[in-house]
Motif scaffolding. Structure first.
Motif, PDB file in Angstrom:
ATOM      1  N   ASP A  52       6.501   2.514  -0.769  1.00 51.80           N
ATOM      2  CA  ASP A  52       7.657   3.043  -1.377  1.00 51.80           C
ATOM      3  C   ASP A  52       7.888   3.814   0.187  1.00 51.80           C
ATOM      4  O   ASP A  52       9.526   4.017   0.358  1.00 51.80           O
ATOM      5  N   PRO A  55       8.560   1.239   4.830  1.00 47.82           N
ATOM      6  CA  PRO A  55      10.038   0.067   4.744  1.00 47.82           C
ATOM      7  C   PRO A  55       9.313  -1.181   5.908  1.00 47.82           C
ATOM      8  O   PRO A  55      10.050  -2.196   5.386  1.00 47.82           O
ATOM      9  N   GLU A  56       8.819  -1.222   6.253  1.00 50.19           N
ATOM     10  CA  GLU A  56       8.030  -2.527   6.758  1.00 50.19           C
ATOM     11  C   GLU A  56       6.993  -3.406   6.202  1.00 50.19           C
ATOM     12  O   GLU A  56       6.064  -4.910   7.041  1.00 50.19           O
ATOM     13  N   GLN A  84       8.719   6.004   6.143  1.00 55.66           N
ATOM     14  CA  GLN A  84      10.837   6.386   6.259  1.00 55.66           C
ATOM     15  C   GLN A  84      10.795   7.618   5.559  1.00 55.66           C
ATOM     16  O   GLN A  84      10.042   8.119   5.041  1.00 55.66           O
ATOM     17  N   ARG A  90      12.705   7.087  10.705  1.00 50.90           N
ATOM     18  CA  ARG A  90      10.810   6.413  10.920  1.00 50.90           C
ATOM     19  C   ARG A  90      10.396   7.337  11.959  1.00 50.90           C
ATOM     20  O   ARG A  90      10.985   7.393  12.678  1.00 50.90           O
TER      21      ARG A  90
END
Length: 798
Positions: A52, A55-56, A84, A90
């Motif tokens: 979670d 993001p990547e 993130q 980020r």
């Protein structure tokens, strides 16, 4: 204790540390560094899975990534990814992941290192290297490189075009055997006769003209320059060869030479830029390492000094002035002071000391130090001050700047062997873009400049780059710690300024300090401090400190100063004491403590319950929740450890004197009716501490109070007797407080109702036709807000 200590170390670690479940991969633990960097609370993180915050990485990609750990194929994993934050920003991280199996559980442990700055620096280095590669690849000059075995290790595109060979065909082979093996008349050309190849064994650059052999067998004239390549130690490790085709350029030799020089300049500039970035990276890593070191030792070391110093001061009071043993105590106290100064200097270099910057006129500050400087430097030093007119103000911590000036002046005195001239200049200055570009981490703009010049021995060029390094000193052993100039450097940088050193041997030294200009006006000078040690008059101080030894010495000192003392070993316990209703005049709390509640939160809660309470923080390590960007938060009072009895007394006296006197509570004779006709209040509250405190306040206001801790108990009391007011919480253990209110207002409309809740009670009354009859009271409340609510009830009844 060992596990508690380990847990505290993990909690306070600079790196982010996580534990998460191997079943659903949700977080079970995240240390403070992780929570603060991500912006999530631990409660929020417990409902989130590891992917979670990545993001990547999808859930499937993450599960595939950790599968080698779960299967036992690998013991640890290390990989780079992106995290993130809650606000959407980020940052790049390096993750060290391993599976930890205990007797009771199996978890995944992750240690996270924020590598954003490193990646930015590496990207800059890559950009410079790419620029260098682009230069070498796009120039028409043929470039060859040979190693210490005379074998080819590099050819640029021009070299490939010139020779007809691809680099892959020459790599690892002696270059002479490929393109220079035969004379034009067909005779063999021995390598020992080759001037190009002699550059390496003879360790000198050679230039000339030769004839090379093309891949197709043809010969062509070239001009060459063969130069030894040296590593950082000066050892020759290979040869770089620049070759130009002379078939079309023999008549343009001068132009070719100019081009060659231009190429060298470009290469040197690119290499210099890369060296500069590498030096910045090394410096940044060194500063980070020192910062981590100082932060790690400061808290525990200053706590230790606090215990020793406080007990020595208490012991000193027990000894008569004539007692010979006093000198032992005095010597020990001097050692404590030296230890505190050493820690403060380390924190200054690491830019972690708490600053209290104020608008300051440096001319006035320097003039005010004139007498002290002359006494300190001695009669052998002539002191001259030059203050420019129209001087701007700067934003700086004046006490710390005085230390800087004194430190630089003493260094100058030592450099002049106690005889010479010291010149102190203050003036306005502007640093332009050109200056900023040539000096890293300097912002162009307007500054106030302080220059200190001596006529001493000067500084040798080979040590100029080391003078600001911690623990570097040219003084004899025992004459200095090597932290003076490091402290100056750290303070100036932390203040947003710039420092520049100019020196020549036997010609003296000038130190220029630039501090940013401020448009704010200088604050009025504070009143001179009294020399007396103020004492208390029985005021109650709540001491919150997890270190038992430090807590005990603080209690002894405060009681000796005439204060009443309550103690708590963590913020959770302290908050319970605050909510109990006991009188507290001042909260004296350490900043770094275990427990669920942080010290700033404790201070806010204490202020909410006791508006007139003073708050004094203390800490041995200032990189925490009350210091941001190196500066103390507005309105925060901090007493840094170790502190003396006198500093403690003065600081507490200052805070207590600042507190406005609490509104005098009305006397019973003024507000309370007689005992026979005292209004009756049904107090419905299930929290025992809140119920007790509220009942006491109602009694002080002249009301007769009946307590109930549930809906059922309240209904029994309503059936048994008459009440004028019902005071109720909304969240009760056996039902809804709002339903109780609606029931009472329908059956007993003469009873006034006060609803108290941690949320806005008006939200619960939306759409209720009787809502106008309710008086809302937000928790936390005090006696004054309670009195206002009762007066509203009385006004509504009339």
């Amino acid at each position: 204790m060992a596990s508690d200590r380990l847990g505290q170390i993990v909690e306070d670690a600079a790196s982010e540390v996580y534990l998460f479940s191997v079943e659903d991969f949700t977080f079970t633990l995240a240390n403070r560094g992780a929570r603060e960097n991500l912006g999530y609370s631990m409660e929020e993180l417990r409902g989130m899975a590891a992917w979670d915050i990545k993001p990547e990485l999808s859930r499937e990609a993450f599960l595939e990534l950790v599968q080698p750990l779960l299967s036992g194929e690998k013991a640890t994993l290390e990989y780079e990814t992106i995290h993130q934050r809650k606000d959407g920003s980020r940052y790049s991280v390096l993750t060290h992941l391993q599976l930890i199996v205990t007797e009771n559980d199996t978890v995944l442990y992750a240690a996270i290192q924020d590598i954003t700055k490193q990646k930015e620096t590496n990207a800059a280095l890559t950009k410079v290297s790419a620029r260098l590669d682009a230069i070498l690849s796009n120039t028409t000059m043929a470039i060859f490189m040979m190693d210490d075995k005379q074998q080819c290790v590099f050819m640029n595109r021009a070299a490939e075009e010139l020779t007809g060979y691809k680099f892959e065909e020459t790599v690892g082979r002696p270059l002479h055997d490929v393109i220079h093996h035969t004379h034009p008349d067909g005779r063999h050309f021995p390598i020992e006769d080759c001037a190009i190849d002699r550059a390496f064994p003879e360790n000198h650059q050679t230039q000339g003209e030769e004839t090379f052999v093309h891949k197709d067998g043809s010969f062509y004239p070239v001009g060459f320059t063969a130069s030894p390549m040296k590593d950082e130690t000066g050892k020759t490790v290979g040869t770089v060869i620049e070759v130009r085709d002379l078939r079309e350029e023999l008549r343009a030799r001068n132009a070719e030479i100019e081009f060659n020089n231009a190429l060298k300049t470009k290469v040197e500039e690119a290499m210099a830029e890369r060296d500069r970035l590498e030096a910045q990276l090394v410096q940044a890593q060194k500063m980070e390492a020192v910062g981590q070191l100082t932060g790690g030792i400061a808290h525990d070391f200053n706590n230790l000094l606090q215990v020793v110093g406080s007990n020595l001061q208490l012991l000193s009071k027990e000894l008569a002035e004539s007692d010979a043993k006093r000198r032992f105590v005095d010597n020990a106290m001097a050692g404590v002071s030296r230890g505190a100064k050493l820690t403060a200097q380390l924190l200054a270099f690491g830019r972690q000391q708490p600053l209290e910057p104020k608008p300051q006129n440096l001319g006035r500050l320097v003039r005010g130090m004139d007498d002290m400087l002359r006494r300190t430097l001695g009669e052998g030093i002539e002191v001259e001050t030059v203050i420019s007119g129209g001087l701007w103000n700067c934003l700086v911590d004046p006490a710390q700047l005085e230390n800087v000036i004194l430190n630089l002046a003493i260094n100058a005195r030592d450099a002049m062997a106690h005889h010479g001239k010291l010149t102190i200049e203050v003036g306005n200055a502007a640093l332009d873009d050109a200056y900023a570009q040539s000096h890293p981490n300097v912002a162009p703009g307007q500054y106030v400049m302080l220059a200190i010049t001596d006529t001493g021995a000067g500084i040798a060029p080979e040590i100029m780059e080391k003078v600001f390094d911690p623990f570097f000193t040219t003084k004899d052993t025992g004459e200095g710690t090597g932290l003076g100039l490091s402290m100056v450097y750290g303070f100036i940088k932390q203040s947003g300024g710039h420092i520049k050193l100019y020196s020549e041997e036997n010609q003296g030294t000038t130190v220029r300090v630039y501090l940013p200009r401020t448009q704010r006006k200088e604050e009025s000078a504070p009143l001179p401090a009294t020399t007396d040690t103020p004492t208390g008059s029985g005021e109650v101080i709540l001491v919150v400190e997890d270190d038992a030894a430090v807590r005990e010495t603080a209690v002894d000192q405060l009681r000796d100063l005439g204060y009443g003392v309550l103690t708590a070993e963590n913020a959770d316990s302290a908050l319970a004491i605050v909510k109990s209703g006991v009188q507290i005049n001042l909260l004296f709390t350490d900043v770094v403590m275990p427990g669920k509640i942080r010290s700033p939160e404790l201070a806010r809660e204490a202020k909410a319950h006791l508006p007139n309470v003073g708050v004094l923080f203390t800490s041995g390590y200032t990189q925490n929740a009350i210091v941001h960007a190196g500066r103390l938060d507005e309105g925060v009072d901090l007493l840094s450890k170790p502190y003396t009895r006198e500093r403690l007394a003065l600081k507490i006296h200052e805070i207590l004197s600042r507190q406005t006197s609490a509104d005098t509570a009305p006397t019973v004779a003024e507000t309370a009716p007689s005992a026979d006709d005292a209004p009756k209040v049904l107090l419905v509250e299930d929290d025992a501490l809140i119920c007790m405190a509220t009942a006491d306040m109602l009694s002080d206001l002249g009301y007769a109070v009946t307590e109930a801790d549930s809906v059922a108990a309240a209904e029994r009391s309503l059936q048994a007797e008459r009440f004028d007011v019902m005071f109720t919480d909304l969240g009760l253990p056996d039902g809804s407080g709002m339903e109780l209110v609606q029931h009472v207002t329908q059956l007993r409309p003469e009873i006034a109702v006060i609803i108290a809740s941690g949320a806005d009670p008006r939200e619960y009354a939306e759409g209720d036709s009787e809502a106008a009859r309710y008086v809302s009271l937000m928790k936390p409340y005090d006696e004054h807000s309670l009195k206002r609510a009762l007066e509203q009830c009385k006004a509504a009844a009339e």
